[in-house]
Design an enzyme around this catalytic site. Structure first.
Site, PDB file in Angstrom:
ATOM      1  N   SER A 156       0.622  -1.091   0.133  1.00  0.00           N
ATOM      2  CA  SER A 156      -0.026  -0.003   0.086  1.00  0.00           C
ATOM      3  C   SER A 156       0.759   1.113  -0.112  1.00  0.00           C
ATOM      4  O   SER A 156       1.822   1.247   0.605  1.00  0.00           O
ATOM      5  CB  SER A 156      -0.806  -0.044   1.246  1.00  0.00           C
ATOM      6  OG  SER A 156      -1.417   1.025   1.409  1.00  0.00           O
ATOM      7  N   TYR A 179      -2.324   6.344  -4.884  1.00  0.00           N
ATOM      8  CA  TYR A 179      -3.474   7.009  -5.124  1.00  0.00           C
ATOM      9  C   TYR A 179      -3.087   8.476  -5.543  1.00  0.00           C
ATOM     10  O   TYR A 179      -2.042   8.761  -5.739  1.00  0.00           O
ATOM     11  CB  TYR A 179      -3.854   7.627  -3.631  1.00  0.00           C
ATOM     12  CG  TYR A 179      -4.674   6.487  -2.999  1.00  0.00           C
ATOM     13  CD1 TYR A 179      -4.066   5.858  -1.841  1.00  0.00           C
ATOM     14  CD2 TYR A 179      -5.999   6.152  -3.077  1.00  0.00           C
ATOM     15  CE1 TYR A 179      -4.940   4.883  -1.008  1.00  0.00           C
ATOM     16  CE2 TYR A 179      -6.521   5.197  -2.606  1.00  0.00           C
ATOM     17  CZ  TYR A 179      -5.965   4.540  -1.424  1.00  0.00           C
ATOM     18  OH  TYR A 179      -6.788   3.910  -0.740  1.00  0.00           O
ATOM     19  N   THR A 205      -5.328   3.250  -7.431  1.00  0.00           N
ATOM     20  CA  THR A 205      -6.789   3.092  -7.059  1.00  0.00           C
ATOM     21  C   THR A 205      -7.354   4.543  -7.217  1.00  0.00           C
ATOM     22  O   THR A 205      -6.957   5.452  -7.159  1.00  0.00           O
ATOM     23  CB  THR A 205      -6.583   2.801  -5.403  1.00  0.00           C
ATOM     24  OG1 THR A 205      -5.862   1.608  -5.250  1.00  0.00           O
ATOM     25  CG2 THR A 205      -7.890   2.669  -4.939  1.00  0.00           C
ATOM     26  N   LYS A 310      -7.216   0.015 -10.178  1.00  0.00           N
ATOM     27  CA  LYS A 310      -8.205  -0.755  -9.027  1.00  0.00           C
ATOM     28  C   LYS A 310      -9.389   0.010  -8.776  1.00  0.00           C
ATOM     29  O   LYS A 310      -9.126   1.173  -8.383  1.00  0.00           O
ATOM     30  CB  LYS A 310      -7.030  -0.939  -7.791  1.00  0.00           C
ATOM     31  CG  LYS A 310      -7.782  -1.460  -6.827  1.00  0.00           C
ATOM     32  CD  LYS A 310      -6.739  -1.972  -5.741  1.00  0.00           C
ATOM     33  CE  LYS A 310      -7.558  -2.829  -4.522  1.00  0.00           C
ATOM     34  NZ  LYS A 310      -8.118  -1.621  -3.680  1.00  0.00           N
ATOM     35  N   HIS A 334     -13.134  -1.636  -2.774  1.00  0.00           N
ATOM     36  CA  HIS A 334     -12.536  -1.406  -1.741  1.00  0.00           C
ATOM     37  C   HIS A 334     -13.056  -2.014  -0.464  1.00  0.00           C
ATOM     38  O   HIS A 334     -12.918  -1.434   0.769  1.00  0.00           O
ATOM     39  CB  HIS A 334     -12.478   0.001  -1.542  1.00  0.00           C
ATOM     40  CG  HIS A 334     -11.153   0.655  -1.038  1.00  0.00           C
ATOM     41  ND1 HIS A 334     -10.541   1.692  -1.837  1.00  0.00           N
ATOM     42  CD2 HIS A 334     -10.485   0.690   0.108  1.00  0.00           C
ATOM     43  CE1 HIS A 334      -9.404   1.854  -1.451  1.00  0.00           C
ATOM     44  NE2 HIS A 334      -9.266   1.284  -0.220  1.00  0.00           N
TER      45      HIS A 334
END
Lengths: 440, 372
Positions: A156, A179, A205, A310, A334
C-alpha cells in the site's frame, strides 16, 4: 421471670441486630456483585494457531489483540455498509456444480500474471498501516506471503514501513499501490522511487472519492460520550473528541483531506459561514473528486512497468481501461469501503470480463474468505483474487505465522479441494460451466 | 474498652448505612408500587433519556431514536418508521475518473433555482412535535436552504410562517377540504410560489393519520385551481394512469406519493417512479416522497427522472429532538450524502444523472403502491 426480664429477653439487642444485618447483607445483590458469576474453569481461553480452520477464525483473535480503533478501521465500510454485506451475500448467488471428482494432488492452479509467477491465483491486496496489526508489519506480511507461501503482495502507498525495507529480498515479486495526487512532481517522485525499489507493477486506486466510515464515526462518538460521562460531570467540554462535523477534527473517519462532513453545527454555529463553491457547498471535501482519465495519462509517463487500475465496477469503465491501454484491472469496491449501495464485486465480474474480452487480466477483491469464493470468481472469469481483511485478520491474530497458515493450510487447500470436486485440474480449464448463477 | 476499637454500636451504624443505600434502591422497601422506571442504584449507568448531542449523529436515521425520547408514544407513532426495503433492490453504478469537484446540485423548479432537489414535505399540526412548530421548521429549512411546503393544517398562522420561510415557500391544500379555494387565495396573497393539492387522502383532525379517498376527485381539483396564476401541483399520484389524468387536467407538476405509506402499509414509491416519470414524458416536473432516508435513496429517485424529493418524517424527527437546528441538520445531512454519492458516481450535476447510474434487481412489484 418477671415482665421486665421477659421484655429484655424479647427486645432487640445489638447482638441480634448485628446478626440480622449479617443475614441481610449475605442475601443482598451488593455482596453478590463481588462474586465471579462464572467460575474460572468456564472462562474462555485464547485459541491457538493450529485451531484456525477457516479465514473467519482469525478475526476474533485479531479483535482481542488490537485496540478498538485498529479493529474498527479494518472492519467498517462506507455508509450503512450495505455493500459490505452484499459482497459476502453475493457468494450465495453462485453455486459450485460438483463434477467428475479428481484427485486433489492432480490440481495445478499455477499461472503467470503481468510478470508474476503465481502458484495459486491469490495475492495480498494493498492495505494500510500493517504495523498496527503486528510489529512485523508489511515486511512480516510480505515474508509470510511471498517468501513462505508463494503469494505475491501489493504494497500500500500508506504502508507503515518504507517500500525499500519491505522489498529487501523481493526477488522481483512486489507490486506497489498508488493514489492519484494533484501534485504532479510528488506523483513522479513517489512512482520513480517505487520502481527504483523494485516494484514490478503499479496499481492505481481510483475509487473512494468521497467515502465516509459512518459506523466508525458512530463508535468513536459513543466512546467519546462515555468518556465524557466518566470524567467529572462538571469538566469543561473542550469540544475536541466527538465533534465529527468539524473538518479539522476529522481523523480516520473519512477519506482524503476533509472529505464528507455530514450535517452541520446548525444554528449553534455563530461563525459566518465561508462562501463555498462546488462540492464544498454541500460540505463534501474535494480531496479526491478531481480524479480524471487525463491525469492518469499524464502520470503514466513516469511508469515503466505494467499499470493496473483498481476500483472498477462497471463494464463501461473496464472498456475505457482497455481502450486507454492499461495493463490490468482490479474489480474492487475497496472491501465495501468505497461506495455504499454499489454492487458487490462478484455480481459485476461477468459484465466486466465480457467487456474486457480477454485483452487484459482481470483481478478481483472485496469479500473473499474461502477457497470456494476464489473458485467462483475464477469460474466467472477472474485471473486472480486479492485478499484484504482475511490477510489482516491473520496478521493481527498470529503475525506472519498466521498469514502463512491462512494461505498454505486453509485457503490453498480449500481452493484445491473445491476445484477437485468440480473436476478441474488447471486454471485454464475453469470456466462458468462449474457454477450455477442465481443473480437477484 | 477504648473508643478506637470495634464496637457493636459502630458496626451496626456502618452496616446500617450500607443497607440504607441498598434499600433506597428498592421500591418494595420504600413502600411504593414498582414503577415503570425504577430508581437506579448508584452503580448503574444513567438511562439515555436525554437526546444525544446533535453533532454526534452520523445519519438521518439516528434522529428517529432521539425524537422518540422527546415525544409521547402515540405522537411518535405518527412519524415513526418508513419502509426502505425497495431501495435495497436498486444498486448504483459508480463511474470512476470523472471530475466532480465543481459539483452543482441546483434544480430549477417553476422558474426558481433551488440549492438542491431536497424539499420539506407538508406536514400538518407540527405543534404536536415541538412547541415552536412550523416556525422552527421554516427557520431550519431556510437555514438549510430547502424549500418548505407549508401545510394548510399548520398550527401557526401562515403569515408568521411566510415571514420565516425564505426565500420562498409552497402551500398545500387538500382537494377534499371545502375551504381549499379560500386557503389557496390566502396563500397566494401571502406569497406562496406554488400550490400543492393533495389528492387521494383527506386530513383527519386530532393527530390521526390521513383517511383514504376511494378515487381522485378531479372536479374538486379543477374547482380549486380556477383562477390561480401560480403553478399548481397535485400530490398523491401513484400510477402512470393517474399521472396521465393529471396531465389532462393541466397541472404544472406532480408529486408521486402514497403519503409515506401511512395510509395502509404500502411500499415506498421508488420502484413505481420510473413508470410514472415515463408516463409524464417530461411535460411537467415529477417530484416524489416516501421513506427517503439516505443520500443514495435520493440519488436513485433523481436518476429515475424525479426533479425533487420531499422529506417528511425525518424533518419531524429533527424538529422534535432539536427544534430548528434539528430540521436544518436533517436537511443538510441529506444534501451532503447526496453530494457524496453524486461524487462517487461521477455525476457533477443533475443533467449528468440518468438511469445508467442505477440498476434495478428483480421485478417491479405490482402490489399496490397506490392510494386507491
Amino acid at each position: 421471670m418477671g415482665p421486665i426480664e421477659r421484655r429484655w429477653e424479647q427486645s432487640l439487642t445489638r447482638r441480634k441486630a448485628l446478626a440480622g444485618m449479617a443475614g441481610l447483607i449475605a442475601g443482598s445483590p451488593l455482596l453478590h456483585a463481588q462474586l465471579d458469576p462464572r467460575p474460572f474453569s468456564e472462562h474462555r481461553r485464547a485459541p491457538g494457531l493450529s485451531e484456525m480452520l477457516t479465514a473467519f477464525d482469525f478475526e476474533p483473535v485479531m479483535f482481542a489483540n488490537v485496540p478498538q480503533s485498529v479493529y474498527d478501521y479494518t472492519a467498517h465500510g462506507d455508509g450503512s455498509e450495505w455493500t459490505l454485506r452484499r459482497n459476502r451475500q453475493a457468494f450465495d448467488w453462485v453455486d459450485l456444480v460438483v463434477g467428475q471428482r479428481v484427485d486433489p494432488s492432480a490440481v495445478d492452479l499455477s499461472s503467470t500474471l503481468l510478470g508474476l509467477t503465481l502458484k495459486y491465483p491469490i495475492m495480498i491486496a494493498p492495505t494500510a498501516t500493517q504495523v498496527a496489526l503486528h510489529p512485523d508489519g508489511e515486511a512480516g506480511m510480505y515474508r509470510a506471503a511471498e517468501l513462505s507461501s508463494n503469494t505475491p503482495m501489493c504494497l500500500s502507498t500508506n504502508s507503515s514501513q518504507p517500500l525499500e525495507q519491505v522489498a529487501k529480498g523481493a526477488q522481483g515479486q512486489l507490486w506497489w499501490q498508488f493514489y492519484p495526487r494533484q501534485d504532479m512532481g510528488g506523483s513522479q517522485a513517489l512512482l520513480e522511487r517505487a520502481q527504483g525499489a523494485g516494484a514490478t507493477a503499479i496499481v492505481i486506486t481510483v475509487d473512494q472519492q468521497a467515502s465516509y466510515y459512518e459506523r466508525s464515526q458512530h463508535d468513536r462518538n459513543l466512546g467519546a460520550r462515555a468518556s465524557r460521562r466518566g470524567a467529572a460531570a462538571g469538566a469543561a467540554r473542550q469540544g475536541g473528541a466527538g465533534r465529527p462535523n468539524d473538518p479539522e477534527a476529522l481523523g480516520t473517519a473519512t477519506i482524503g483531506r476533509g472529505a464528507a462532513v455530514p450535517g452541520s453545527a446548525g444554528a449553534a454555529n455563530a461563525r459566518p459561514a465561508p462562501v463555498r463553491r462546488g462540492a464544498a457547498a454541500y460540505r463534501v471535501g474535494g480531496g479526491r473528486l478531481w480524479y480524471s482519465w487525463e491525469y492518469l495519462d499524464q502520470v503514466r509517463k513516469f511508469i515503466k512497468v505494467p499499470i493496473v487500475i483498481k476500483g472498477i465496477v462497471t463494464a463501461e469503465d473496464a472498456r475505457i481501461c482497455v481502450e486507454r491501454g492499461f495493463d490490468g484491472i482490479v474489480v474492487s469496491n475497496h472491501g465495501g469501503r468505497s461506495m455504499d449501495y454499489g454492487p458487490s464485486t462478484l455480481e459485476v465480474l461477468p459484465e466486466i470480463v465480457a467487456a474486457v474480452n480477454g485483452k487484459i487480466p482481470v483481478m478481483i477483491d472485496s469479500g473473499f474468505r474461502r477457497g470456494s469464493d476464489v473458485l467462483k470468481a475464477l469460474a466467472l472469469g477472474a485471473d486472480a483474487v486479492w485478499l484484504g481483511r482475511a490477510a489482516r485478520w491473520a496478521l493481527g491474530a498470529f503475525g506472519p505465522l498466521g498469514v502463512e497458515r491462512l494461505l498454505t493450510e486453509i485457503l490453498f487447500k480449500e481452493l484445491v479441494y473445491a476445484a477437485a470436486a468440480t473436476g478441474k485440474t488447471t486454471l485454464a480449464s475453469i470456466d462458468a460451466s462449474i457454477v450455477k448463477q442465481n443473480w437477484p | 474498652m477504648s473508643d478506637q476499637k470495634f464496637s457493636r454500636r459502630r458496626a451496626i451504624g456502618s452496616v446500617g448505612a450500607i443497607v440504607a443505600g441498598t434499600v433506597a434502591g428498592s421500591t418494595i422497601a420504600s413502600g411504593q408500587a414498582p414503577a415503570a422506571r425504577r430508581e437506579r442504584a448508584p452503580w448503574e449507568p444513567p438511562l439515555e433519556v436525554r437526546v444525544a448531542p446533535r453533532e454526534e449523529l452520523v445519519n438521518i436515521l439516528e434522529f428517529e431514536e432521539e425524537a422518540k425520547k422527546k415525544l409521547q408514544p402515540a405522537t411518535f407513532a405518527l412519524v415513526a418508521g418508513g419502509d426502505r426495503a425497495l431501495f435495497d433492490r436498486i444498486t448504483l453504478r459508480p463511474r470512476m475518473n470523472i471530475p466532480t469537484t465543481d459539483m452543482d446540485l441546483t434544480v430549477n423548479l417553476f422558474g426558481e433555482d433551488h440549492f438542491t432537489p431536497i424539499l420539506v414535505a407538508p406536514i400538518a399540526e407540527q405543534k404536536r412535535f415541538h412547541p415552536d412548530a412550523e416556525l422552527a421548521t421554516a427557520k431550519g429549512a431556510a437555514a438549510g436552504k430547502a424549500l418548505m411546503i407549508v401545510s394548510s393544517r399548520s398550527s401557526v398562522a401562515l403569515s408568521d410562517i411566510a415571514a420565516l420561510a425564505k426565500p420562498s415557500f409552497w402551500y398545500q391544500v387538500y382537494a377534499s377540504d371545502s375551504d381549499a379555494k379560500t386557503q389557496v387565495q390566502d396563500a397566494v396573497k401571502a406569497g406562496a410560489k406554488a400550490i400543492v393539492i393533495t389528492i387521494g387522502a383527506s386530513h383527519v383532525a386530532n393527530g390521526a393519520r390521513p383517511a383514504t379517498a376511494t378515487s381522485i376527485n378531479w372536479s374538486a381539483v379543477d374547482a380549486i385551481r380556477q383562477g390561480v396564476s401560480i403553478p399548481v401541483i397535485v400530490k398523491g399520484i401513484t400510477t402512470p394512469a393517474e399521472a396521465t389524468a393529471a396531465l389532462q387536467h393541466d397541472v404544472q407538476g406532480i408529486i408521486a406519493s402514497n403519503f409515506g405509506g401511512l395510509l395502509a402499509d404500502k411500499d415506498a414509491m421508488i420502484l413505481a417512479l420510473p413508470n410514472i416519470v415515463d408516463a409524464v414524458g417530461g411535460e411537467v416536473p415529477v417530484l416524489v416522497d416516501g421513506s427517503f432516508r439516505r443520500g443514495t435513496d435520493i440519488l436513485k429517485a433523481l436518476a429515475f427522472g424525479a426533479k425533487g424529493v420531499l422529506l417528511g418524517r425525518p424533518v419531524m424527527w429533527g424538529l422534535a429532538a432539536y427544534g430548528d437546528a434539528g430540521v436544518q441538520n436533517v436537511i443538510e445531512m441529506a444534501q451532503t450524502e447526496l453530494a457524496r454519492y453524486m461524487g462517487m458516481c461521477g455525476k457533477p450535476n443533475l443533467k449528468a444523472l440518468d438511469r445508467t447510474a442505477v440498476k434495478i434487481h428483480g421485478p417491479i412489484p405490482t402490489k399496490a403502491t397506490t392510494n386507491n
